[in-house]
Design an enzyme around this catalytic site. Sequence first.
Site, mmCIF file in Angstrom:
data_model
loop_
_atom_site.group_PDB
_atom_site.id
_atom_site.type_symbol
_atom_site.label_atom_id
_atom_site.label_comp_id
_atom_site.label_asym_id
_atom_site.label_seq_id
_atom_site.Cartn_x
_atom_site.Cartn_y
_atom_site.Cartn_z
ATOM 1 N N GLU A 330 -17.893 -24.537 -36.277
ATOM 2 C CA GLU A 330 -19.231 -24.162 -36.774
ATOM 3 C C GLU A 330 -19.253 -22.719 -37.271
ATOM 4 O O GLU A 330 -20.098 -21.912 -36.896
ATOM 5 C CB GLU A 330 -20.303 -24.385 -35.700
ATOM 6 C CG GLU A 330 -20.608 -25.843 -35.445
ATOM 7 C CD GLU A 330 -21.917 -26.068 -34.715
ATOM 8 O OE1 GLU A 330 -22.804 -25.195 -34.739
ATOM 9 O OE2 GLU A 330 -22.060 -27.147 -34.105
ATOM 10 N N ASP A 477 -14.059 -28.777 -30.656
ATOM 11 C CA ASP A 477 -15.254 -29.366 -30.069
ATOM 12 C C ASP A 477 -15.177 -30.846 -30.409
ATOM 13 O O ASP A 477 -15.463 -31.252 -31.533
ATOM 14 C CB ASP A 477 -16.510 -28.710 -30.659
ATOM 15 C CG ASP A 477 -17.803 -29.379 -30.181
ATOM 16 O OD1 ASP A 477 -17.722 -30.338 -29.390
ATOM 17 O OD2 ASP A 477 -18.880 -28.946 -30.618
ATOM 18 N N ASN A 479 -16.910 -33.226 -28.976
ATOM 19 C CA ASN A 479 -18.173 -33.904 -28.677
ATOM 20 C C ASN A 479 -17.949 -35.132 -27.796
ATOM 21 O O ASN A 479 -18.604 -36.174 -27.968
ATOM 22 C CB ASN A 479 -18.890 -34.299 -29.981
ATOM 23 C CG ASN A 479 -19.773 -33.175 -30.501
ATOM 24 O OD1 ASN A 479 -20.565 -32.599 -29.764
ATOM 25 N ND2 ASN A 479 -19.611 -32.841 -31.776
#
Length: 592
Positions: A330, A477, A479
């Site tokens: 991100e 990440d 998730n």
Amino acid sequence: MLNHLSAALTLFPRRLVASSPRTFSGALRRFCGMEAAVVRCLPGEPKLTISFCLQGSHKHMLRDQDEPLGKVLARISNGIAKNQAKAKKSKKNRGQEQPGETPEPAVVKLLYGGLEVPETLLNAEAWRDGSVLQVGDVQYSVQRNAPTFTTAELPVSLMAGFPVCPKLEVEFGNLQDCEFSWFREPCPHTRSEAHGEASGQDSGWTQVGCEQVYVPSNQDISFRLKLSCTPKDGSRGGPAKELVSVGAVEAGPGVCLFDNRHAFTAKETDWPTVRVVSYNILADIYAQTDLSKTVLYPYCAPYALQLDYRQNLIKKELAGYNGDIICLQEVDKGVYVDSLTPALDAFGLDGVFRVKEKQHEGLATFYRRSKFQLLSSHDIMLSEALTSDPIHAELLKKVSTNSALKTKVLQRSTSLQVSVLEDLRKPGRRVCVANTHLYWHPKGGNVRLVQMGVALKHLSHVINEVAPGTPLVFCGDFNSTPTAGVFQLLSEAVVPPQHADWSSSGPEESCSMELLSAVPPLLSACGQPAYTNYVRGFHGCLDYIFIQPDSMQVEQVIPLPSHEEVTTYEALPSVAHPSDHIALVCDLRWKP
């Protein structure tokens, strides 16, 4: 007077022109001992630029490289003559003209080695480094392709205790050779005061630092900072640049969530240990939405969600980890270019960036340049690779049995960033660093399984065929909690068809299959923390650093913050932490 050519300004950037001819002239004298004429002339470019101060005015000349020198000298002489004519007319109008007062035309010539350079010589050959431009009684030392800052900017937000990392780009020089001096203004700054570049008349500024990066102290609060920097290439210098901060230094937030962790990472690792960091830093495009402010993070003070504020925290946190390999998710494109790259470059790291298709954020991998060099990159968009690369044909066939699932997978722009690094201390020893951020939806476990299947197949191709024998470090990440199919695929190398994630989004998108990993079982280097993401309504472990246990071993895992620390401000992000995720940090060592 010489024309101010807009084209010249594009080659000699406007923001780098000193605030006054006096300042620019003084800067040039400081590095060459006399007035200087800076010439930028590169092979293959049709134009060259000549910059110098003439009669108190800073001049830029944009000329053809294949033009005879005489035309440039005549242009300078004509400019002086025009100025003299205007001055004479002005005096006449004021009744100050003396009888018989006729200024002599200025002698303009170029010398090299004490001899006059022929006016028939072309500009590209005539303007040699070390030659002397004589304009009347003034002599200019010609600096051809002198080290020059093409970009020089200070960050807008400055906080005590947080590193100030200027954005600097130098042409014809080496940033590591440049000289820096930081100053604090003599009186507290008020918002009504003018700001910008320093003028040559500033006085009373106190020197407070002499490194590329400066960490303001509490004594600097309410004061602006000034940076004086000289571009250099070895011992050869260029015109100095002075920058003054837009605003004053502000007080920091006090103790941050990562401060105690820095006690474990105060020093860089010794070879052959490698410190790896994986961190979702929360993209600004997600932090600034109405959803984020009112639903996801309503407990976070609005100012703490502002990018300038969070960037101060992120840069301090990353710098304090002293990482050798840093994988970030991100990452806003602008943040990578304008903030992270200048900051981490100052701390000895180079980086690569992979933007997510159709998005303004992506993945960034940084590596310590004193330990590693980048050999190759093998980035892919997972959905695109699934349909275009034959190595995924079997998985594509299985996914295609459910058109709804296939459509959802192909709509995702999830990327995999793959960087092959070589150990500079032991040439031939390499490491494959993978970085990804899988699909986010809580009911998207089936999509994430397919994405991870593609990622592992691609990584198997890289470490077995492109860079044979290279150990894998896989960060990101994902998730996915430790009970998810993705974690099982990574740690056990197989997910059975009855795993609940295959039907995570309902029967319409169910696609039960046995999914085999193309890579042998991996080890989660940081184990299974209680959580790496903590927001109101959810906390869980979503972030990982996976390694091949037969090639690398874990030497140290940097402890995560305590639950008490994390919940000081209820949840994340907060005034003491810039993201809703917590960075994973561990020290790894190659096995013999």
